[in-house]
Design an enzyme around this catalytic site. Structure first.
Site, mmCIF file in Angstrom:
data_model
loop_
_atom_site.group_PDB
_atom_site.id
_atom_site.type_symbol
_atom_site.label_atom_id
_atom_site.label_comp_id
_atom_site.label_asym_id
_atom_site.label_seq_id
_atom_site.Cartn_x
_atom_site.Cartn_y
_atom_site.Cartn_z
ATOM 1 N N MET A 228 0.806 -1.200 0.153
ATOM 2 C CA MET A 228 0.033 0.337 -0.030
ATOM 3 C C MET A 228 1.000 1.369 -0.211
ATOM 4 S SD MET A 228 -2.797 1.241 2.662
ATOM 5 C CE MET A 228 -3.487 2.933 2.605
ATOM 6 N N GLY A 238 -5.468 11.758 5.028
ATOM 7 C CA GLY A 238 -6.673 10.851 5.266
ATOM 8 C C GLY A 238 -6.799 9.968 4.140
ATOM 9 N N GLY A 240 -4.969 7.383 2.857
ATOM 10 C CA GLY A 240 -4.817 5.990 3.139
ATOM 11 C C GLY A 240 -5.874 5.611 4.106
ATOM 12 N N GLU A 263 0.591 -8.399 4.940
ATOM 13 C CA GLU A 263 1.979 -9.045 4.798
ATOM 14 C C GLU A 263 3.025 -7.909 5.127
ATOM 15 O OE1 GLU A 263 4.930 -10.390 1.147
ATOM 16 O OE2 GLU A 263 2.768 -10.732 0.797
#
Length: 408
Positions: A228, A238, A240, A263
């Site tokens: 990500m 904000g 994310g 992960e």
């Protein structure tokens, strides 16, 4: 002869050494004005995956490496400039720069600035690929909408686009590696800024997430978030949270999804995930103040899994954050009960270690056993527990609670 990135150099040659993060100038542009505007420049957070552990480039004065992308299509321009190279009399070759970057940039990049800017108007016709799964707006941002798209490997234009997009992870995610985008278990979520234009809307990529669908017997999947990234111009705003919230809602609607795991999450991702999960779970009756103060229960695990696909480990963490949120630190009894509850959980590995040490005592000689128990005294264990507790409460959990205070 070339000097490696981590090799020592004397003071005479020091002026030919530059921090590779400072040298790298990255831009997301729509037109020539953006490309020449210094305010649009941002830099890498890390570059050791390209230039070595020393994160330095040797052999140039005032080096500027230019890595510009069209903000939507990610058409790439790459070049470099410098005031001077190290003189040949030193017998030292300057480090290769562009060839190093070219190893991670897919074919089709442009090295001529005029050609790059000439192609920008056509690139502005770019539109996102995939299916739009969420959109949102912000107050005081007239004509701007944010959109999130879901793609898989069969989505037209996705493979080539992702090859360009994933180059960013080398500058912002430690121990990054490119994924095999031919594996049909990969899913992609792309976040775009959509701005109204005079004729057509203008799209800018802001970030993305990759999710791998692991098989779960007999006919389920276990989605695992792999990567990500929110690009630097859009961080700490904000976005994310919006992206992660969207992924949660996306898989909540899929009955075949068992839970959502992550992960090797970074610290920033952990904080983002904790906030999203707390924001969601605080609305559940099982996570009410009354129930939280009575201790962690299986009902909390079940509710978090059923409603938000949160696994047991994360549900326990959310419980600890929300219980601290409702705990009055000035109430000695209340805070002591909380501290003991968390430390009991932290102590579980030490209890296992104690059992293992008893087995070792029977199997080893006295000398071998004494060597094995170094650092395992009760006082040392208690200090490690206290340090771990403080790290959680005063750092990790405190940051999430501070953000929750603005939400709740």
């Amino acid at each position: 002869m070339a000097i490696g990135a981590g090799a020592p150099i004397d003071s005479t040659l020091e002026k030919y050494k530059i921090d590779s993060n400072e040298a790298l100038n990255i831009k997301l542009v729509h037109n020539e004005e953006d490309a020449v505007n210094e305010e649009t420049t941002f830099h890498s957070e890390m570059s050791h995956q390209v230039f070595g552990d020393g994160e330095a480039i040797f052999g140039y004065k005032d080096l500027k490496v230019k890595l510009y992308y069209h903000a939507g299509s990610l058409l790439t321009y790459m070049s470099m400039s410098f005031d001077s190279k190290i003189p040949e009399k030193f017998g030292i070759s300057p480090d290769p720069v562009l060839p190093k970057i070219a190893e991670i940039i897919p074919e089709g990049f442009v090295s001529n600035f005029d050609e790059f800017t000439k192609r920008l108007p056509e690139e502005n016709k770019f539109t996102p690929m995939g299916s739009k799964v969420h959109s949102y707006t912000r107050e005081n941002e007239v004509g701007v909408e944010y959109e999130i798209y879901h793609c898989d490997i069969f989505t037209p234009r996705l493979k080539e686009y992702h090859e360009r997009l994933q180059t960013f992870i080398m500058w912002y995610i430690d121990a990054a590696s490119f994924i095999d985008a031919d594996d049909e278990k990969w899913n992609f979520f792309l976040l775009f800024k959509k701005k109204k234009g005079p004729m057509e809307p203008q799209y800018s990529i802001m970030g993305y997430m990759t999710v791998y669908h692991y098989f779960s017997y007999p006919d389920k999947i276990r989605p695992r978030i792999s990567q990500m990234l929110i690009l630097p111009p859009y961080q700490k705003k904000g976005h994310g949270v919006q992206l992660l919230d969207t992924i949660t809602n996306f898989y909540m609607a899929k009955t075949e999804a068992v839970d959502i795991s992550v992960e090797d999450p970074s610290e920033d991702f952990v904080r983002c995930r904790d906030y999203v999960d707390c924001k969601n779970c605080i609305k559940l009756d099982e996570f009410s103040k009354e129930h939280l103060l009575q201790g962690f229960t299986s009902k909390m695990t079940t509710a978090a899994l059923k409603k938000y696909k949160i696994n047991k480990h994360q549900a326990r963490r959310i419980y600890e954050i929300l219980r601290l949120y409702y705990t009055d630190r000035n109430n000695e009894t209340m805070f002591r009960e909380y501290r003991l509850d968390v430390k009991n959980r932290l102590n579980i590995p030490y209890q296992k270690q104690a059992r293992d040490m008893k087995k070792l005592e029977k199997a080893l000689s006295a000398e071998e056993y004494n060597a094995a128990i170094v650092g395992s005294s009760r006082d040392e264990r208690m200090q490690r527990l206290e340090d771990a507790f403080k790290s959680l409460c005063e750092d990790e959990y405190a940051r999430v609670i501070k953000r929750l205070n603005t939400y709740c």
